[in-house]
Each structure stands twice: as structure tokens, then as C-alpha cells.
Design a protein around this motif. Structure first.
Motif, PDB file in Angstrom:
ATOM      1  N   PRO A   1       0.821  -1.218   0.000  1.00 19.52           N
ATOM      2  CA  PRO A   1       0.000   0.000   0.000  1.00 19.52           C
ATOM      3  C   PRO A   1       0.852   1.263   0.000  1.00 19.52           C
ATOM      4  CG  PRO A   1      -0.795  -1.577   1.636  1.00 19.52           C
ATOM      5  CD  PRO A   1       0.524  -2.094   1.148  1.00 19.52           C
ATOM      6  N   GLY A   2       0.470   2.209  -0.832  1.00 21.38           N
ATOM      7  CA  GLY A   2       1.235   3.449  -0.922  1.00 21.38           C
ATOM      8  C   GLY A   2       1.177   4.297   0.327  1.00 21.38           C
ATOM      9  N   ASP A   3       0.172   4.029   1.184  1.00 16.80           N
ATOM     10  CA  ASP A   3       0.026   4.799   2.418  1.00 16.80           C
ATOM     11  C   ASP A   3       0.566   4.045   3.638  1.00 16.80           C
ATOM     12  OD1 ASP A   3      -1.874   2.810   2.558  1.00 16.80           O
ATOM     13  OD2 ASP A   3      -3.524   4.129   3.164  1.00 16.80           O
ATOM     14  N   THR A   4       1.453   3.091   3.413  1.00 15.36           N
ATOM     15  CA  THR A   4       2.070   2.361   4.522  1.00 15.36           C
ATOM     16  C   THR A   4       2.722   3.352   5.496  1.00 15.36           C
ATOM     17  OG1 THR A   4       2.499   0.409   3.162  1.00 15.36           O
ATOM     18  CG2 THR A   4       3.869   0.681   5.128  1.00 15.36           C
ATOM     19  N   PRO A   5       2.492   3.211   6.812  1.00  9.43           N
ATOM     20  CA  PRO A   5       3.109   4.120   7.784  1.00  9.43           C
ATOM     21  C   PRO A   5       4.632   4.049   7.746  1.00  9.43           C
ATOM     22  CG  PRO A   5       1.312   2.897   8.804  1.00  9.43           C
ATOM     23  CD  PRO A   5       1.548   2.279   7.459  1.00  9.43           C
ATOM     24  N   VAL A   6       5.259   5.220   7.776  1.00  8.91           N
ATOM     25  CA  VAL A   6       6.717   5.314   7.662  1.00  8.91           C
ATOM     26  C   VAL A   6       7.261   6.320   8.673  1.00  8.91           C
ATOM     27  CG1 VAL A   6       8.625   6.048   6.169  1.00  8.91           C
ATOM     28  CG2 VAL A   6       6.729   4.757   5.199  1.00  8.91           C
ATOM     29  N   VAL A   7       8.379   5.961   9.272  1.00  7.41           N
ATOM     30  CA  VAL A   7       9.173   6.916  10.056  1.00  7.41           C
ATOM     31  C   VAL A   7      10.621   6.771   9.609  1.00  7.41           C
ATOM     32  CG1 VAL A   7      10.141   7.388  12.337  1.00  7.41           C
ATOM     33  CG2 VAL A   7       7.684   7.144  12.068  1.00  7.41           C
ATOM     34  N   GLY A   8      11.290   7.890   9.417  1.00  5.05           N
ATOM     35  CA  GLY A   8      12.674   7.865   8.979  1.00  5.05           C
ATOM     36  C   GLY A   8      13.650   8.156  10.107  1.00  5.05           C
ATOM     37  N   LEU A   9      14.878   7.770   9.899  1.00  6.08           N
ATOM     38  CA  LEU A   9      15.943   8.109  10.831  1.00  6.08           C
ATOM     39  C   LEU A   9      16.293   9.585  10.667  1.00  6.08           C
ATOM     40  CD1 LEU A   9      17.948   4.844  10.329  1.00  6.08           C
ATOM     41  CD2 LEU A   9      16.805   5.555  12.430  1.00  6.08           C
ATOM     42  N   PRO A  10      16.831  10.227  11.704  1.00  4.39           N
ATOM     43  CA  PRO A  10      17.079  11.676  11.632  1.00  4.39           C
ATOM     44  C   PRO A  10      18.056  12.056  10.530  1.00  4.39           C
ATOM     45  CG  PRO A  10      18.046  10.713  13.621  1.00  4.39           C
ATOM     46  CD  PRO A  10      17.177   9.658  13.024  1.00  4.39           C
ATOM     47  N   GLU A  11      17.721  13.116   9.810  1.00  5.72           N
ATOM     48  CA  GLU A  11      18.543  13.549   8.685  1.00  5.72           C
ATOM     49  C   GLU A  11      19.922  14.041   9.104  1.00  5.72           C
ATOM     50  OE1 GLU A  11      16.574  16.280   6.088  1.00  5.72           O
ATOM     51  OE2 GLU A  11      14.672  15.197   6.177  1.00  5.72           O
ATOM     52  N   ASP A  12      20.039  14.509  10.358  1.00  3.73           N
ATOM     53  CA  ASP A  12      21.311  15.034  10.836  1.00  3.73           C
ATOM     54  C   ASP A  12      21.952  14.127  11.872  1.00  3.73           C
ATOM     55  OD1 ASP A  12      19.452  15.375  12.805  1.00  3.73           O
ATOM     56  OD2 ASP A  12      19.987  17.456  13.273  1.00  3.73           O
ATOM     57  N   GLY A  13      21.533  12.858  11.905  1.00  8.51           N
ATOM     58  CA  GLY A  13      21.990  11.935  12.933  1.00  8.51           C
ATOM     59  C   GLY A  13      23.239  11.156  12.556  1.00  8.51           C
ATOM     60  N   SER A  14      23.593  10.235  13.452  1.00  3.13           N
ATOM     61  CA  SER A  14      24.772   9.401  13.254  1.00  3.13           C
ATOM     62  C   SER A  14      24.590   8.445  12.082  1.00  3.13           C
ATOM     63  CB  SER A  14      25.071   8.618  14.540  1.00  3.13           C
ATOM     64  OG  SER A  14      26.277   7.920  14.432  1.00  3.13           O
ATOM     65  N   PHE A  15      23.401   7.860  11.974  1.00 10.43           N
ATOM     66  CA  PHE A  15      23.132   6.965  10.844  1.00 10.43           C
ATOM     67  C   PHE A  15      23.334   7.687   9.520  1.00 10.43           C
ATOM     68  CE2 PHE A  15      20.356   5.620   7.461  1.00 10.43           C
ATOM     69  CZ  PHE A  15      20.593   4.260   7.390  1.00 10.43           C
ATOM     70  N   ALA A  16      22.725   8.865   9.393  1.00 14.96           N
ATOM     71  CA  ALA A  16      22.814   9.605   8.133  1.00 14.96           C
ATOM     72  C   ALA A  16      24.251   9.982   7.807  1.00 14.96           C
ATOM     73  CB  ALA A  16      21.947  10.860   8.196  1.00 14.96           C
ATOM     74  N   GLY A  17      25.024  10.361   8.835  1.00 15.85           N
ATOM     75  CA  GLY A  17      26.412  10.734   8.603  1.00 15.85           C
ATOM     76  C   GLY A  17      27.232   9.597   8.028  1.00 15.85           C
ATOM     77  N   THR A  18      26.931   8.382   8.458  1.00 13.57           N
ATOM     78  CA  THR A  18      27.679   7.228   7.957  1.00 13.57           C
ATOM     79  C   THR A  18      27.108   6.707   6.647  1.00 13.57           C
ATOM     80  OG1 THR A  18      28.385   6.532  10.170  1.00 13.57           O
ATOM     81  CG2 THR A  18      28.365   4.851   8.457  1.00 13.57           C
ATOM     82  N   PHE A  19      25.820   6.412   6.628  1.00 16.15           N
ATOM     83  CA  PHE A  19      25.261   5.643   5.518  1.00 16.15           C
ATOM     84  C   PHE A  19      24.697   6.482   4.372  1.00 16.15           C
ATOM     85  CE2 PHE A  19      24.977   2.801   9.235  1.00 16.15           C
ATOM     86  CZ  PHE A  19      25.794   1.785   8.767  1.00 16.15           C
ATOM     87  N   LEU A  20      24.204   7.662   4.655  1.00 12.80           N
ATOM     88  CA  LEU A  20      23.697   8.503   3.569  1.00 12.80           C
ATOM     89  C   LEU A  20      24.765   9.425   3.012  1.00 12.80           C
ATOM     90  CD1 LEU A  20      20.097   9.432   4.787  1.00 12.80           C
ATOM     91  CD2 LEU A  20      20.862   7.502   3.391  1.00 12.80           C
ATOM     92  N   ARG A  21      25.686   9.845   3.901  1.00 18.03           N
ATOM     93  CA  ARG A  21      26.770  10.722   3.437  1.00 18.03           C
ATOM     94  C   ARG A  21      28.084   9.968   3.285  1.00 18.03           C
ATOM     95  NH1 ARG A  21      23.370  14.044   6.418  1.00 18.03           N
ATOM     96  NH2 ARG A  21      24.428  13.820   8.429  1.00 18.03           N
ATOM     97  N   ASN A  22      27.993   8.638   3.304  1.00 13.32           N
ATOM     98  CA  ASN A  22      29.126   7.759   2.985  1.00 13.32           C
ATOM     99  C   ASN A  22      30.337   8.029   3.885  1.00 13.32           C
ATOM    100  OD1 ASN A  22      30.102   5.572   1.530  1.00 13.32           O
ATOM    101  ND2 ASN A  22      31.027   6.848  -0.053  1.00 13.32           N
ATOM    102  N   GLY A  23      30.103   8.070   5.177  1.00 15.85           N
ATOM    103  CA  GLY A  23      31.188   8.272   6.128  1.00 15.85           C
ATOM    104  C   GLY A  23      32.073   7.046   6.257  1.00 15.85           C
ATOM    105  N   SER A  24      33.243   7.235   6.799  1.00 13.42           N
ATOM    106  CA  SER A  24      34.194   6.130   6.935  1.00 13.42           C
ATOM    107  C   SER A  24      34.186   5.510   8.324  1.00 13.42           C
ATOM    108  CB  SER A  24      35.614   6.619   6.608  1.00 13.42           C
ATOM    109  OG  SER A  24      35.985   7.664   7.488  1.00 13.42           O
ATOM    110  N   THR A  25      33.401   6.066   9.251  1.00 17.54           N
ATOM    111  CA  THR A  25      33.321   5.535  10.603  1.00 17.54           C
ATOM    112  C   THR A  25      31.863   5.280  10.983  1.00 17.54           C
ATOM    113  OG1 THR A  25      33.216   7.746  11.606  1.00 17.54           O
ATOM    114  CG2 THR A  25      35.411   6.774  11.304  1.00 17.54           C
ATOM    115  N   LEU A  26      31.676   4.428  11.985  1.00 17.41           N
ATOM    116  CA  LEU A  26      30.342   4.064  12.439  1.00 17.41           C
ATOM    117  C   LEU A  26      30.305   4.076  13.963  1.00 17.41           C
ATOM    118  CD1 LEU A  26      27.482   2.815  12.188  1.00 17.41           C
ATOM    119  CD2 LEU A  26      28.606   0.567  12.063  1.00 17.41           C
ATOM    120  N   ASP A  27      29.370   4.825  14.522  1.00 16.64           N
ATOM    121  CA  ASP A  27      29.108   4.802  15.964  1.00 16.64           C
ATOM    122  C   ASP A  27      27.908   3.877  16.167  1.00 16.64           C
ATOM    123  OD1 ASP A  27      28.325   5.227  18.603  1.00 16.64           O
ATOM    124  OD2 ASP A  27      28.887   7.348  18.569  1.00 16.64           O
ATOM    125  N   ARG A  28      28.184   2.614  16.408  1.00 12.83           N
ATOM    126  CA  ARG A  28      27.125   1.606  16.466  1.00 12.83           C
ATOM    127  C   ARG A  28      26.098   1.921  17.544  1.00 12.83           C
ATOM    128  NH1 ARG A  28      24.816  -2.871  18.150  1.00 12.83           N
ATOM    129  NH2 ARG A  28      24.610  -4.679  16.783  1.00 12.83           N
TER     130      ARG A  28
END
Length: 215
Positions: A124-151
Motif C-alpha cells: 500500500p502506498g500509504d504504509t506508515p513510515v518513520v525515517g531516521l534523523p537527517e542530521d543523525g549518526s546513521f545519516a552521517g555514515t550511511f547517507l553521506r558515505n562516512g568512513s566511521t560508524l558509531d554503532r
């Protein structure tokens, strides 16, 4: 595999020890996170890279094809039409199978995950969604292709996103993790929410069993 440099810990789709069956990895040169995690990607360019890699992997002996980004759900039918082997592009494929259960999705980028991504895999196109923070640790590593990970920081963000999802959509019964980098945090999320959580590794394990049985 997207063309990235970020760490791939155990549980990540790009770590061979995440699987209990043999895997082959092949990088889509020049196609990175920004090319895939987009509301309006360059579809011909991305599909051409997927097709080339599908053909190369099949020539190496692959019996089925997965991807390293849940947003590639958008190409499920197009890639299946040109791939020499069966295709399972995204954990979002879980959603149609789970109907009529109410499913909620945690994604790498809520602003870029569109109804078209869901509709491409029969969800369904209206499936409920929540995203990870755009300025968070996840985004810094995986969306902005960082070289380190704070697990630990990423785990906190994932659990917080899960709680936010249930607060906004209390009818949700099952969580699907769109992002292929999120399976390492599944145990903490399931414990915090008390709900079933499904990810890309669950999808590919079942997919491998089915394609192997057909051969």
C-alpha cells in the motif's frame, strides 16, 4: 552493491558473515547512496547498472539477485524483466505478504521514500513510515558515505524511530526495516517495541531457500 566506503558490520547486507548461505558481491561502480536513496532517481542510469551487475553475477553462478539498498524496490519489475535469475530487491517486499496485518516501516530517509517505492512491490502506498534523523549518526555514515560508524548511537536512533512510529501509528503490528544497514539493530528494536521486526536478511534467507528448491 552500491558503491560505498562505510563500514559493514556483521548483520549488514554487505558482510558475508551475515548469511548462512554462500553469497557473491559485486559493486555498481559510480552508483552510490545518493543515487539510490532518492525520491526521483535517474532510473535509466541505475537500471543499466543493475542489469550489468545482474548479468555478471549470474555468469559467476548466482542463483538469485538481491541488492544493498531497500530503495531499489523501485526497480523490482524492471530488473526482474532483464535479469537472468530471480530478483528480490528490497525488504519492502515483505509488506504485501504480511497483509492484512498493519505494517510500519523504518527507513533511511522518510522524505525520499515515496508511494511509488511501495507500489513497485505491491505494498500500500500509504504504509506508515518513520525515517531516521537527517542530521543523525546513521545519516552521517550511511547517507553521506562516512568512513566511521558509531554503532551505539545508530542503535539509539533506530530504537527512537521505532518508538516514534508506534506513537504515531499505534495500530502497527509488525515492523519492516527498509534499509539494508539496519539488521544489526533488529534485536534491540524488537526488545524495545515488543513487536516482530523483519529485515532484508529475513527476505533473502527465504528467497534463497525458494530459488534453490526450484533448481
Amino acid at each position: 552493491m552500491l558503491d560505498t566506503r562505510f563500514p559493514r558490520i556483521v548483520g549488514d547486507v554487505g558482510n558475508a558473515t551475515s548469511y548462512d548461505f554462500p553469497v557473491i558481491f559485486r559493486r555498481m561502480e559510480g552508483i552510490g547512496s545518493a543515487d539510490a536513496v532518492a525520491a526521483h532517481p535517474d532510473r535509466p542510469r541505475v537500471l543499466a547498472a543493475l542489469k550489468a551487475n545482474a548479468e555478471a553475477l549470474a555468469a559467476e553462478g548466482a542463483v538469485g539477485l538481491g541488492t544493498s539498498c531497500g530503495f531499489l524496490a523501485l526497480y523490482q519489475d524492471d530488473l526482474a524483466a532483464v535479469s537472468p535469475v530471480p530478483v528480490a530487491t528490497s525488504a519492502l517486499l515483505h509488506i504485501a505478504r504480511l497483509q492484512p496485518r498493519r505494517v510500519g516501516v523504518i527507513t533511511a530517509s522518510a522524505k525520499n521514500l515515496t508511494p511509488a517505492h511501495f507500489e513497485a512491490v505491491g505494498a500500500p502506498g500509504d504504509t506508515p513510515v518513520v525515517g531516521l534523523p537527517e542530521d543523525g549518526s546513521f545519516a552521517g555514515t550511511f547517507l553521506r558515505n562516512g568512513s566511521t560508524l558509531d554503532r551505539e548511537a545508530v542503535e539509539r536512533e533506530v530504537v527512537a524511530a521505532g518508538r516514534d512510529l508506534l506513537e504515531r501509528y499505534p495500530a502497527v503490528e509488525t515492523i519492516v526495516l527498509e534499509c539494508t544497514n539496519l539488521p544489526p539493530y533488529k534485536p534491540a528494536l524488537a526488545k524495545a517495541l515488543g513487536l516482530p521486526v523483519l529485515d532484508v536478511l529475513d527476505l533473502l534467507k527465504d528467497f534463497y531457500r525458494k530459488v534453490s528448491a526450484r533448481r
